[in-house]
Design a protein around this motif. Structure first.
Motif, PDB file in Angstrom:
ATOM      1  N   VAL A 157       0.854  -1.188   0.000  1.00 61.10           N
ATOM      2  CA  VAL A 157       0.000   0.000   0.000  1.00 61.10           C
ATOM      3  C   VAL A 157       0.888   1.235   0.000  1.00 61.10           C
ATOM      4  CG1 VAL A 157      -1.808   1.289   1.199  1.00 61.10           C
ATOM      5  CG2 VAL A 157      -1.786  -1.210   1.313  1.00 61.10           C
TER       6      VAL A 157
ATOM      7  N   VAL B 159      -2.745   0.690  -4.353  1.00 61.49           N
ATOM      8  CA  VAL B 159      -2.654  -0.617  -3.695  1.00 61.49           C
ATOM      9  C   VAL B 159      -2.192  -1.634  -4.722  1.00 61.49           C
ATOM     10  CG1 VAL B 159      -3.960  -2.477  -2.598  1.00 61.49           C
ATOM     11  CG2 VAL B 159      -4.427  -0.099  -1.988  1.00 61.49           C
TER      12      VAL B 159
ATOM     13  N   VAL C  65      -7.239   3.368  -5.603  1.00 60.36           N
ATOM     14  CA  VAL C  65      -8.372   3.312  -4.678  1.00 60.36           C
ATOM     15  C   VAL C  65      -8.923   4.716  -4.499  1.00 60.36           C
ATOM     16  CG1 VAL C  65      -9.131   2.671  -2.359  1.00 60.36           C
ATOM     17  CG2 VAL C  65      -7.382   1.313  -3.518  1.00 60.36           C
TER      18      VAL C  65
ATOM     19  N   THR D 182      -7.241   4.908   2.306  1.00 56.25           N
ATOM     20  CA  THR D 182      -6.701   3.547   2.438  1.00 56.25           C
ATOM     21  C   THR D 182      -6.092   3.272   3.809  1.00 56.25           C
ATOM     22  OG1 THR D 182      -4.588   4.253   1.477  1.00 56.25           O
ATOM     23  CG2 THR D 182      -6.255   3.358  -0.034  1.00 56.25           C
TER      24      THR D 182
ATOM     25  N   LEU E  45      -5.527  -0.390   5.766  1.00 54.35           N
ATOM     26  CA  LEU E  45      -5.307  -1.571   4.927  1.00 54.35           C
ATOM     27  C   LEU E  45      -3.990  -2.227   5.302  1.00 54.35           C
ATOM     28  CD1 LEU E  45      -6.348  -0.444   1.317  1.00 54.35           C
ATOM     29  CD2 LEU E  45      -7.554  -2.029   2.817  1.00 54.35           C
TER      30      LEU E  45
END
Length: 218
Positions: free
Chosen positions: A15, A20, A57, A61, A64
């Motif tokens: 990430v 990602v 994305v 994020t 994650l």
């Protein structure tokens, strides 16, 4: 050599902010819609490298971790076109902000922020619309993309929202819904596809990939 099987799920390998990197994504395609992590964040594949997919994305994020699941939807990032689209304000991935605010206030007590991973229909599926069928189209007629099958009164600015045969569809009319009041999921026209012979059920709406140019008549 044995053919590689497509994967339904991949997993987070790295990430970096909104980017990602997913592994185990063999069979995925460019610009495919994916749902990332346990919260099913909305993402889109922007690069492929073997079994790895680089996903942009469109939500925060944070949180994650490596190993989190990534679901392949096997369809392109698309928008839903139909009555009601002009009565709403959406975020960048066609989620209606008013509906999100109501949902968020019910779930969190505050309607100011968009909850991560939220999935809400872009168009109101319960609202009824006044539909007027096109009298020129009759059972047995051949229809092609762009033919108007009827109109819907949407608002004062758009009194006749044209409901058309979607691009890439043509065939023979088998059944027509008469004029009336319907929601957007009501079948308005049944046709026999001219290429595949399959029966197509047409409603007031259809999906269209955001990165595919929309055909138009000159």
């Amino acid at each position: 050599m044995a053919q590689m099987e497509e994967e339904e799920f991949g997993f987070v390998a790295a990430v970096a902010g909104p980017l990602v990197i997913a592994d185990g994504m063999r069979g995925a395609f460019m610009y495919e819609l994916v749902r990332v992590g346990n919260q099913k964040l909305v993402g889109e594949i922007i690069k492929l490298d073997g079994a790895k997919a680089y996903c942009q994305v469109y939500e925060e994020t944070a949180g994650l971790t490596i190993g989190d699941p990534i679901l392949r939807t096997k369809r392109a990032l698309s928008v839903e076109l139909g009555p009601g689209i002009l009565d709403n304000i959406f975020d960048g991935i066609q989620r209606p902000l008013e509906s999100i605010s109501v949902f968020a206030k019910h779930e969190t007590g505050s309607g100011v922020f968009i909850p991560r991973g939220i999935t809400i229909s872009p168009l109101d599926r319960n609202k009824l619309w006044k539909y007027t069928v096109n009298p020129k189209i009759q059972p047995g007629d051949t229809v092609v993309a762009g033919d108007v099958i009827g109109t819907v009164y949407e608002n004062e600015l758009l009194e006749a929202h044209k409901i058309m045969i979607p691009p890439n569809i043509n065939g023979t009319v088998e059944r027509i819904q008469p004029s009336g009041t319907f929601n957007i999921d009501q079948v308005l026209l049944e046709i026999k596809d001219g290429r595949s012979g399959e029966r197509k059920l047409l409603t007031m709406t259809h999906q269209w990939p955001v990165r595919q140019p929309r055909p138009c008549a000159e």
